[in-house]
Design an enzyme around this catalytic site. Structure first.
Site, PDB file in Angstrom:
ATOM      1  N   CYS A  51      -5.105  -0.545 -12.599  1.00 25.00           N
ATOM      2  CA  CYS A  51      -4.278   0.644 -12.839  1.00 25.00           C
ATOM      3  C   CYS A  51      -4.222   1.024 -14.307  1.00 25.00           C
ATOM      4  O   CYS A  51      -4.104   2.203 -14.653  1.00 25.00           O
ATOM      5  CB  CYS A  51      -2.858   0.402 -12.329  1.00 25.00           C
ATOM      6  SG  CYS A  51      -2.747  -0.214 -10.642  1.00 25.00           S
ATOM      7  N   CYS A 124       0.193   1.696 -13.738  1.00 25.39           N
ATOM      8  CA  CYS A 124       0.858   1.013 -12.619  1.00 25.39           C
ATOM      9  C   CYS A 124       2.311   1.461 -12.499  1.00 25.39           C
ATOM     10  O   CYS A 124       2.936   1.920 -13.460  1.00 25.39           O
ATOM     11  CB  CYS A 124       0.754  -0.497 -12.791  1.00 25.39           C
ATOM     12  SG  CYS A 124       1.212  -1.438 -11.307  1.00 25.39           S
ATOM     13  N   ASP A 125       2.862   1.242 -11.318  1.00 23.64           N
ATOM     14  CA  ASP A 125       4.074   1.896 -10.833  1.00 23.64           C
ATOM     15  C   ASP A 125       5.222   2.037 -11.835  1.00 23.64           C
ATOM     16  O   ASP A 125       5.696   3.137 -12.113  1.00 23.64           O
ATOM     17  CB  ASP A 125       4.619   1.141  -9.618  1.00 23.64           C
ATOM     18  CG  ASP A 125       3.661   1.161  -8.443  1.00 23.64           C
ATOM     19  OD1 ASP A 125       2.558   1.734  -8.583  1.00 23.64           O
ATOM     20  OD2 ASP A 125       3.999   0.607  -7.399  1.00 23.64           O
ATOM     21  N   LYS A 126       5.710   0.922 -12.364  1.00 15.50           N
ATOM     22  CA  LYS A 126       6.958   0.985 -13.124  1.00 15.50           C
ATOM     23  C   LYS A 126       6.774   1.579 -14.512  1.00 15.50           C
ATOM     24  O   LYS A 126       7.749   1.996 -15.139  1.00 15.50           O
ATOM     25  CB  LYS A 126       7.585  -0.414 -13.233  1.00 15.50           C
ATOM     26  CG  LYS A 126       7.807  -1.101 -11.891  1.00 15.50           C
ATOM     27  CD  LYS A 126       8.542  -0.202 -10.911  1.00 15.50           C
ATOM     28  CE  LYS A 126       8.572  -0.781  -9.513  1.00 15.50           C
ATOM     29  NZ  LYS A 126       7.265  -0.810  -8.843  1.00 15.50           N
ATOM     30  N   CYS A 200      -3.425   2.497  -7.506  1.00  8.06           N
ATOM     31  CA  CYS A 200      -3.647   2.424  -6.059  1.00  8.06           C
ATOM     32  C   CYS A 200      -3.755   3.818  -5.441  1.00  8.06           C
ATOM     33  O   CYS A 200      -2.969   4.711  -5.756  1.00  8.06           O
ATOM     34  CB  CYS A 200      -2.541   1.620  -5.406  1.00  8.06           C
ATOM     35  SG  CYS A 200      -2.466  -0.084  -6.008  1.00  8.06           S
ATOM     36  N   GLU A 449       9.405  -5.805  -3.498  1.00  4.56           N
ATOM     37  CA  GLU A 449       8.845  -4.984  -2.439  1.00  4.56           C
ATOM     38  C   GLU A 449       8.339  -5.875  -1.305  1.00  4.56           C
ATOM     39  O   GLU A 449       7.909  -6.997  -1.545  1.00  4.56           O
ATOM     40  CB  GLU A 449       7.693  -4.129  -2.979  1.00  4.56           C
ATOM     41  CG  GLU A 449       8.144  -3.074  -3.946  1.00  4.56           C
ATOM     42  CD  GLU A 449       6.999  -2.249  -4.495  1.00  4.56           C
ATOM     43  OE1 GLU A 449       7.285  -1.197  -5.087  1.00  4.56           O
ATOM     44  OE2 GLU A 449       5.829  -2.673  -4.357  1.00  4.56           O
ATOM     45  N   SER A 475       7.017  -1.113  -0.628  1.00  2.00           N
ATOM     46  CA  SER A 475       5.957  -0.511  -1.416  1.00  2.00           C
ATOM     47  C   SER A 475       5.680   0.895  -0.934  1.00  2.00           C
ATOM     48  O   SER A 475       5.914   1.240   0.234  1.00  2.00           O
ATOM     49  CB  SER A 475       4.686  -1.357  -1.286  1.00  2.00           C
ATOM     50  OG  SER A 475       3.566  -0.659  -1.778  1.00  2.00           O
TER      51      SER A 475
END
Length: 561
Positions: A51, A124-126, A200, A449, A475
């Site tokens: 990511c 990436c996500d956060k 992702c 998650e 998730s």
């Protein structure tokens, strides 16, 4: 801005700042640099995850854009915790905690050096909500640049060609446990799912939040769309560098873009795309940092009136690269605008949201984006439930399943690992309601998650046939009848802590309720609180400070803003 006071004058201007300038000269800055706006280029680059692995390369065109815009770039780095790698283990407790650490570190570096603006490279996500939280908290000019999605993997399995995402790997674990695929087939999926750089690939949390920040106005329309490895990505990076320089010179700060209206637009994009339930944590957290109120009920209100108009995974067929090829976020937004689902707001490009959307171009024959009048699904992708089990709210994801009601016996687990083991041992059957507790913000700590569990359930053919409820999270790749963020959480004595094995749990998505047929007063009288999970260090500090998931699980005091 040269003739006006700027924040960076605190380290560059006047005889008393000679020592600071001497340090800056050592790393290559000069009088021209001191006179210009000084802009933090904050990178979340890391080789721990695809990511973010390409963000170091994208920082160079960002820097070039900042310079071309008449400003001075100054590089900083911060961390990333990979959700995909930590999923299903103790390390996943660090994921949501990292959001606060990233936001704090950006604030400390930028305020510590009195910089004028910031551009933050995210993957990436956060890292994505953390970037917006930091800009909102500091209220300085800023832009968030998303590094883009991964391309799909590909393999030949059981005689068929198959495109892959990380979702397929998690679900393959469940299929392997069931005996549907063998060791070699699992390894084939593992080796081919992630072909290179990028976040992702479905409308999971990273792509959901990248879209949300675009509709919020902090990320330039079109900048996040090209996949990580696309040839257009460097040009978008350079454009973002120019834009942050322009906003810095104009003095237009982040809170200009974070309003009740823009937050509602961002939430609309989430529900209309079938996006991740994690947005119900992140958007209220961003709002809190900006001093703007955003109730989680907004997501439910919008889901009642806003359809899902994209056919994106995990509930649909397509990936983020397909959305890009179809016409991107602009096409998606144009359809919402035409359907009356958005309001016009300013954006970081200098154009209004509607001006950006008017220029959207649709690829002939695309099948990813529909219209409000002819949607993929008539109602939005989220529900906020209340009731006996969740008096402060819980979040149900409906993009793929679960529009109606579900009732079944409770199967109670005190951790994700215990639930995963039961699924893998084929102990969960159709009609069960899997309850996973003590995984909330305080109880985890860190609100893990549950993708390992939900994917194993899907892999065993039970998606929509069992329900899962937790005070943890799911998730963005999770799908099925899944309910997370149950509040109050078990660790502070929330009702989910009182449920016992075999209790009858009823879930009504239409009535927005989740209830249990038990004597709550009797259970409360005999309840013995479980000690908090002490992990030491930053984990315990987080547990002491963190708010309820219904308030965004923030560690700062919203009243202070």
């Amino acid at each position: 801005m040269n003739d006006k006071a700027k924040r960076s004058d605190a380290i560059t201007k006047g005889p008393a700042k000679a020592p600071a300038r001497a340090m800056l000269r050592a790393v290559g800055y000069d009088e021209k640099d001191f006179a210009q706006p000084m802009i933090a280029v904050v990178n979340t680059w890391s080789t721990v995850t695809p990511c973010n692995m390409h963000l170091a390369a994208l920082a160079e065109p960002v820097r070039q854009g900042v310079k071309a815009g008449g400003a001075t770039p100054i590089d900083f780095n911060t961390i990333v915790v990979s959700d995909g790698i930590t999923m299903g283990g103790e390390g996943m407790r660090a994921s949501l905690i990292s959001r606060e650490v990233i936001a704090d570190s950006i604030e400390v570096a930028v305020r510590g050096h009195s910089l004028d603006a910031a551009i933050i490279l995210v993957g990436c996500d956060k890292t994505i909500p953390a970037a917006a939280m930091a800009l909102a908290r500091m209220d300085i000019p800023g832009v968030v640049f998303y590094g883009g999605t991964i391309m799909p993997g590909h393999c030949r399995l059981k005689g068929e060609e198959k495109d892959l995402s990380i979702q397929d790997v998690f679900e393959a674990v469940g299929a392997h446990a069931r005996g549907d695929i063998n060791d070699d087939e699992l390894l084939t999926i593992e080796k081919n799912a992630c072909p290179g750089a990028g976040a992702c690939g479905g409308q999971f949390t990273a792509n959901t939040m990248a879209m949300a920040l675009t509709f919020l106005g902090l990320s330039p329309m079109g900048a996040g769309d090209p996949p990580a490895t696309d040839a257009h990505k460097a040009a978008e990076a350079e454009r973002c560098g120019r834009l942050v320089a322009a906003r810095a010179k104009e003095g237009i700060s982040a809170r200009t873009f974070i309003t009740e209206t823009s937050l509602r637009n961002a939430a609309t994009a989430v529900v209309a795309s079938g996006g991740s339930t994690n947005a119900v944590l992140h958007l209220p957290a961003i709002a809190a940092e900006a001093g703007v109120s955003l109730s989680i009920d907004v997501f439910d209100d919008l889901s009642r009136e806003t359809p899902v108009i994209t056919d994106l995974k995990p509930g649909g067929q397509y990936l983020a690269k397909d959305l890009f090829e179809a016409g991107g976020m602009a096409l998606f937004g144009k359809r919402l605008m035409e359907g009356g689902a958005l309001e016009d707001t300013p954006t970081a490009t200098g154009k209004s949201l509607f001006e950006e959307l008017e220029s959207a171009e649709e690829t002939p024959g695309q099948k990813v984006v529909r219209s409000v009048a002819d949607p993929v699904k008539k109602t939005g992708g989220l529900r906020v439930l209340y009731g006996d089990v969740a008096p402060e709210g819980a979040v149900l994801k409906t993009a793929g399943y679960s529009d109606g009601a579900f009732e079944g016996r409770a199967r109670v687990f005190e951790s994700e690992e215990d639930a995963f083991a039961a699924v893998q041992a084929n102990q969960i059957v159709e009609g069960d309601v899997v309850v996973i507790r003590y995984e909330g913000p305080k109880g985890g700590p860190g609100m893990r998650e549950m993708l390992a569990v939900t994917a194993a359930v899907v892999g065993q053919g039970l998606a929509g046939k069992v329900a899962l409820i937790t005070d943890g999270r799911f998730s963005g790749a999770s799908h099925g009848f899944v309910i997370g963020h149950v509040s109050p959480e078990a660790a502070i004595g929330g009702p989910i802590a009182l449920i016992e094995e075999g209790d009858r749990i009823s879930i009504d998505a239409e009535a927005r309720r989740i209830d249990a047929d038990i004597d709550w007063e009797a259970r409360r009288a005999s309840f013995k609180p479980r000690p908090l999970n002490k992990m030491g260090g930053a984990f315990d500090k987080y547990a002491r400070l963190v708010s309820s998931a219904s308030k965004g699980a923030v560690t700062t005091d919203p009243a202070a803003h």
